[in-house]
Each structure stands twice: as C-alpha cells, then as structure tokens.
Design an enzyme around this catalytic site. Sequence first.
Site, mmCIF file in Angstrom:
data_model
loop_
_atom_site.group_PDB
_atom_site.id
_atom_site.type_symbol
_atom_site.label_atom_id
_atom_site.label_comp_id
_atom_site.label_asym_id
_atom_site.label_seq_id
_atom_site.Cartn_x
_atom_site.Cartn_y
_atom_site.Cartn_z
ATOM 1 N N CYS B 431 0.852 -1.194 0.000
ATOM 2 C CA CYS B 431 0.000 0.000 0.000
ATOM 3 C C CYS B 431 0.883 1.237 0.000
ATOM 4 C CB CYS B 431 -0.901 0.010 1.224
ATOM 5 S SG CYS B 431 -2.256 -1.160 1.140
ATOM 6 N N GLU B 433 4.210 1.132 2.005
ATOM 7 C CA GLU B 433 5.308 0.794 2.885
ATOM 8 C C GLU B 433 6.665 1.107 2.278
ATOM 9 O OE1 GLU B 433 2.138 -0.488 2.482
ATOM 10 O OE2 GLU B 433 2.596 -2.593 2.663
#
Lengths: 283, 787
Positions: B431, B433
């Site tokens: 997402c 990171e």
Amino acid sequence: MIVESPDGHCSEADDMTDTKGLIFDIKKYAIHDGPGIRTTVFLKGCPLECWWCHNPEGRNESREIISIRKETPNGGVTKKDEEIGRLISITELMKEIEKDRVFYDQSGGGVTFSGGEPLVQIDFLAGTLEVSRKAGIATAVDTCGCAPRADFERIYDHVDIFLFDLKLMNDELHEKYTGVSNKLILENLEYLANTGNKIRLRIPMVPGITDTDENLLGILEFISPFNNIKHISLLPYNKLGEDKIRRFGLVDKLGRLTTQERDVLQGKARIFEEHGYIVKVGG
Amino acid sequence: MNERIRKLREQSLNAVPTLSMERARLLTEFYQSGQADLVSVPVARALAFKHLMEHKDICVNEGELIVGERGPSPKATPTYPEICTHTLQDFEILDTREKVSFKVAEKDRDYQQSVIIPFWSGRSIRDRIFKAVDQAWIDAYEAGVFTEFQEQRAPGHTVLDNKIYHKGFLDFKKDIEVSLEKLDFYNDPDAYRKREQLTAMDIAADAIILYARRHAEKLRQSAGAEKDTSRKKELEEMAEICERVPANAPRNFHEALQSYWFVHLGVITELNTWDSFNPGRLDQHLLPFYRNDIETGEITEERARELLQSFWIKFNNQPAPPKVGVTAEESNTYTDFCLINLGGVNERGEDACNEMTYMLLDVIDEMRLLQPSSMVQISKKNPDRMIKRALNIIRTGYGQPSLFNTDAIVQEMIRQGKDIVDARNGGSSGCVETGAFGKESYILTGYFNLNKVLEITLHNGIDPRTGKEIGIKSGRPEDFGTFDNLYTAFEKQLKHFIDIKIKGNVIIERLWAEYLPAPYLSILIDDCIAKGKDYNDGGARYNTSYIQGVGLGSITDSLNALRYQVYDKKNFNMQEILDALDADFEGFDALREKLLEETPKYGNDDDYADETARRVFESYFGMIDGRPNTKGGHFRINLLPTTCHVYFGRVIGAMPDGRRAGVPLSEGISPVQGADRKGPTAVLKSASKIDHIRTGGTLLNQKFTPQVLADEDGIDKLAHLIRSYFTMDGHHIQFNVVSAETLREAQKHPEEYKDLIVRVAGYSDYFVDLGVDLQDEIIRRTEQSLN
C-alpha cells in the site's frame, strides 16, 4: 458555511483592543478567487441587492438569525435557526489566514476578501490587508466597486489584485437589478484601471440580464481605453443563489433560470478575446 | 491499444478466478516421496521448488508476447497447503462467497479431503503458529485487537532492484559458488547452516532456468504448428528469448521484460508472499534497454508500448492467493499489491523522471487494469509535468496512480539507518510501505486496533463484546478524574497488547525461518548470498518488522470527545458517556449530537484536536520503534489499513466520537469520514502534525468530485496542494475522483458498473467487488466539493 469553529475557541473577549470585523464565512482551498490556492474571507454587509445574489446572508451589516429550511428525506421540511455573522479581531483572523501559508507559498496564492462588499467594513479591511502584507501574504479584494473613492485609495497599496465585479453598463438596468446606480462603480473602475495593473474584471453571466451581447459590447467599449485591464473572467451562472433563496426563505425576484451551455459561454468569451483580452470562463 | 492487446486484455478481464490444485498436488507428491526427509530443510524447500518448476503446466496464451502463468491458465490460482491447509469449509466459502470468490471444482474438494488435508494438517505453518503462541495472544487475536499477516501468507514483503538486468541466474550461481568456497568450517560455527542454505539457492537457480527453458521448448513446438508466418516468426523469437533469460542477463527490452516475468513467477510460486513482489523502479530499469534498442533500430516506440501492455496483462492474470478468516477480512481483494514505482530520484539524488516514466503512465492510462498497481514518486526535483500527467489519469476516476513523497521516503530510510544510495534506489510498495528495494525484508506483521484498546480501557480490561477479561486492570473509568489519568490507563493497555503482539511476532518469525525458508527469493535479495543466510532468517541487508496502526482519526476523535466533553467542559460525566455507549446511543440522541457536532475533530487544522493525534502517535511509536526483531533488524510502525478498518470497526461497540457499534473506523491517517469540514488544506495540515519521517509509511485518502479537476487550472492547483503536503513531509496521498452520486448508482446497478475502479486504501479495487459496508464507507468519505 462556517460560523463558529467547532472547537468553540473564538470568543469576543479575546482581544478587545483589536479592530473587529463581522464575517460570515472563511473558505479554504478557494481556487476561483485569484491566483493559486487561497483563503477567502467573507465580510458581512453589501450596498447592492442583486437579484441573483449568491450570498444573501452577506448583505446585512449586522448579525442576524436566519431560519434555514431543510428538506428531510421523507419529503418533510424542518426549520433551524442559525446565527449568521461572527465578530472576529484582526489578530484572530490572521491566525486563521496564516494556517494555510504553506499552500500560498507553493501555489502563489494568498488571502482574498469577499463578501458582501468587503469595503463596507473599511477599517477592518484596511487593517487586515496591511497586516497580511506585512506577514508576506499576498492579498486580493473581491469588490462590486460601490464604495467611496477614498476607501479604494486607502487600501490600494496593500492590495495585490482587485477582482472587480462589473454587472451592467445600462444604468437603468443596473439600478433595477442591483438597487443602485453604476455611476460610482464605473468611476472607481476607471480610477483603479488608471492607477496600476492590479485589476481583474469579473462579469457574472446571468442569463438574459448580464450575458447579453449588448451589455458585453458595452463593457468592452468602456474598458477599451484602459491598458491595465487585460484579464476578464466570465462567471457562469449557477444555482447556488436559487438554492440559498429557497433555504433562507427569501423573496425570489429572479425566478428559475437555466444555466448556459459551455459553448455559449465560449462564444461570449470571444467578444473579448478578439480584442486581445485574456478571458477565463469560471473564476 | 491494438487488436492483439485488446483481445488479451479481454481474456484477462473475463477470466474467472478459480482454485488450481496443481501446485498443492505437485508439492504434496514431492513431500510424500520421502526425498525431503533425506536432506536439510532449506535443500528440501529448494528441491520442492524445483519439482514444481519442472512439472507444472506451461501455458502460452494466444497472441501473447510475454509468457508464463503461475497457474495452468489465467487467474487459475494455486493454494499453498504447507502454509495454510484449507478445510472443506474454507473451499465452500471461497467458492460461494459473494465477493472475491474462487471457483472450486468438485473433484478438487475430494482431493483436498483425501490427500492434502491428511498430509498437511498439523504441519502447515498456520497450524504451527496457532500451536506455538500463547493464550493471551489467541485471546487478543480473537477479540480483534490485532491481526497476524503470516498465518496464511509468507513474509515476502520485498521488491526487486536492478540486479536482474545485468546479471543472469548463471551469474548468481557463480556468486553462490564463491560464497560456498569462502565458508570457513574451522572458525565459523554457522558454516554448515550456510552451506545448506547456499546449496538450496543453487538448486533454486537451476529450477528457474529450467522453467524458462520449458517455455522455450513449448514455444518452439507452437511455432512448428503455427500457420501464420508472422506469428510463427514471433514464436521462434520468443523461444530464443526464453532460452536465454533469466539464465543470462537480458540484452534488449523484450528480454528484460520476459526475464523479470520469470523471476516474478518464481517468487510467487515458491511461497505466497504478501504484498507481492514487483519490479519496483521500472522506468529506471527499462530505460537503458529502451534507449539502446531505439538507437540501434531494434525496436519502435509502438512495439515497446505493445510489449509493456502485454507485460501489464500478465500481472492482472495473477489474483492474490485465496485468503480466508481474519486474513480475508483485513485484505479482502484480488489485488496482490504489485506497486510499480515511477519517477523519484536516482542514486545520485537527481531527478529520475524520463521518457519511460511517461510511456508507462500512458500504459497505465490505457490499460485500466486492476493489476499491477502503480504509483508516482514525487521529489522536489521532479518536474510539475510528471505530477500533472499523473493527475490527468487520476481525474478520470481510476484510482491510480497514487502519489508518494520521495524526499520523505529517503529521510525515513536514513532515520532507520539505511545507506543513502539504498534509500534513493528504494520506494514504497504494497500500500504505502517504505523499503530499500532489492535489499530489504520489510514485513508487515499485522494491523493493530488502537480503538479496541481504548474500548477495553473504558471497560477496565474487559472486552465488552465477549465479557472476557483480556486486558489488564487499568482502573475504573469513573475514577480517572482527569484526562491525563485516562490517557495513562490507555497507555498501559496499549503497552500490554503491543507486548503480546511482539512476543507472538518473535515466535512466528522463528517458525518461518526454521520451517519455510525461501531459497529462491534469497537469491534475489542482497545480502543473502553473501551472508549464506535465508531471506526469512535475516539474510537481507535490512530486516524490518512493521506493526500497522489503524484508525488514527477515530481514536483521536474518541479521546478528544472525552477530554473536551467530560474533563474540559464537563458537559457530561463519564458514567453518562459509558451508558450511552452501552446503549449504542439508543435514547441518547442529544448526547450523540453533541459528540458529533460540538466536539473538536481531527482533520480541521485545529491544534486542540490534532494534539491528541500526535500524542497517540508518540505513544504507539515509542512502544514499538527500535525494539529488536529476530532477524538482526527492528520493529517499526506505519499507519495504513487496507480493508482492516472495516473489520476492526465490526468488533468494536459504540465509541465516544459518536460512532455507532460495528461501523468502520477511519482509515489510514485520514479523518473520520465526514468529520473534516474545512476542506483539503485543513486535512493536510492536520495529517502533517504527526511525524511521518519516523514511520515506514502513512496513508491519506482524499476524495474530490470530478468538477474540481475539470480544467487545467484545477489540475495546477491540485498539483500545488500535493507539493504543499509533501513540503510538510507528508508520505503519501491518493485521490478518488468520482461523485458520490455515481457510486450510489453503482451500488444500485452493479451490472452497469463492473469496470468502475475506486481507490480503497493504498490500492484500487472494483467498486462492485467491495462489501456493502466498505462501499458505504467510501461514499461517506468527505467529498471535497468546491463551488
């Protein structure tokens, strides 16, 4: 509309020595009120009573209770009294304006004062403009032009851009639809245009009233001697005013109008573009 | 797109996700043969991988230019019984559930029951995990205090760098050999372990070469039977490519793409790695091949585009492996989070945006597929043109690409102690990171339910949903007296549950290292070969374990409601609030109205409200960041939810922010849906008050109506808005540009909106595939309409 910050922090006792003004909204990420990302402050009070007014809650120079109609999903109607108008000191207002500085810096934006007619509260306006400029924040004033010349002279140096709303060239029609003569407005326009290149003309395109070729050609003729007027925005008519008139239960003189198609507006824009003006449809 | 691509795209869109037993069958056959018992665990894993690559079906779809499928056909999705052995009930759920289903054939159910379940039950890592953790962990897990990422999927969160573009697997084999030769059995007590690990890597390298050559063989056969002369020639060329890569380094654009694809298939076949592996900085990696091929006339721009489009379709053909239980709740999507990074800076810190960046953005715009996901890294050095090109795609309502702040990402990695060159060559994946591509194992270990902890605090250690005492006795809430006392009690509970989570993580990390090493993936990530250590055992240069905080907006608003209404203004006492919460606000309308409408809320650039967000952030950060993991690295935090804010919301009763029981929490670091009333600049200011640089990623969602972005001026101003957020060190922002009206229509008539892709949380998904509660939540998110 924001009347009171939800934290309830604003209070009238905050700074008694500071000049205070009456505002009815602060709008952030205003992207149609001048260059870049702006914060627009709406000051209460207006000498005009335009039939198509989008901010009728800004006309009255004092705080007022407006009973707001709300349509419920099951077809009923409820009414809720809302107090319109918030007294705010310059210091307090500056805190709010300063919050979005990073956005002004990145985008070449700043603060815009609108209304109502911001020049109605000239002391408050002049004070806030001066402090804003000292703080390095660019300023714009959105005006209908109907204010004493001296007031324009007083604020001139602290304003980067005047968004000057011009409605009708025909004085009789002007009086009919706005309640005042356009004489002073045109004089002020002339003054601003002759003094420097801070002016951006804005014409509300009210169908059948201000958007006629006759009116637009009249405006063209009037402004053509002024080399400092280069930018014109044609503001498309929208239904916000109608909606507010209904919600606030005001007298509707205008009736329902149909909004213009995009290509009609583009056609109107060409009237000015053919003479070298930079025209934008929208704010 | 041309006819060929159009057909392949159609095939991909129309393919129905099915469960394929091929992998499970081959793997089980191998383990049943007894070969695994004769060798060390890493070597057994490598031999199993080789068995898969040697025997799995080879699929070549009609007209395609890049070959290789994970399953026997597009969207035929394997299971990983050594990780999670599905029960027949799981199969039934997967087959019949309304959203994110996988069709299961009748004969496969029989096979699962007669062969797979008897063999793997008790041996799967999932079974081992639930046996190894303690009761406190189980209780907290079942209550929904946290989730566990590694109970059904492998800790594979990593992304590739540029190594495969100048080295082939034959070269990697040489590197392995050098490491083997260097082993010092006289002075290094780990020498044996290293030898087994390196031997396993060597076998895995052979396996992938073999797999590619099987494709070459198949392509030659197809060419022999092909009547169309131009396709015949194409197939022969493709056969040559597969003969050459990934054994050798690619020489041209086509070889580079095909080589990556084989590498990718290897990773997602060996294990079902989370946040699937991806090529990372694709515009950087492909640029030299593209420029060279254009210069020598080997390729045209048109052909390059066609190859890229063909490559894109391959990603879309691989849905995320089937998830069940809590794992399905926290990440309920077909998306496997292959997040392609564009833009950013190069290793010298210079603007890395190039012609390939724009070509890839064109491909994203034209393909409009769910997978791969895409993002644009924006550094202060990147041109506005790049942002505006991205915004021109975003404004069409397709939730991609998302936008990231390169300068923040680099600082985040420097703070974690990474080398500046590794940081600049990195980016974001999954997402949001942050990671050093090709050099880091950065594992998401589970979502953490901050709001559940507050609920337990307000019940003195008891979970009101079950009546079980799972927390500590932190005091009766009526007796707190001050907000600080309440907050201290909350912190005690927080520490209690974070300790439980970390204890579990330490156990689970070891289980993976011991039982399911990943020798193939280890070849690809520095410095596994040099260290002779597995990726799952700390072989990577950097090893980070994240615990993802969920619901910052909700927890802030709930704490503030108590702080403001109970302690500051004394409008209510604690008992009144608790009674209202117990009653889910039934009969407490006036109280709820005050909580909702007359309480400072996060997301409005109000320092009173935002200070609490910062306080919660500091508590969470302080209790996790810097604690050692078992791989030589550290625990870190990030703030993102995928779809977990829906699940976490479901396990929590009414809360002081006015939220009713069961309703989704706020997602990422976004304000509670509808609580932000002062427009986007205020949201960004609030979101910037936490220190993004000390996280490994934050997620901020904004929704705009299409009118805001209708003209170039709107695009310009949105670009300024993004730059401003990134000036304040914001990590990431993403936009949904679709009207609430459209979404409501799509809810009513899903059949007409099958292709409507919306931003969910760190990824995009088909709107009609989302559960109704998530659909409602997306509609509710503040629509930043401007008049």
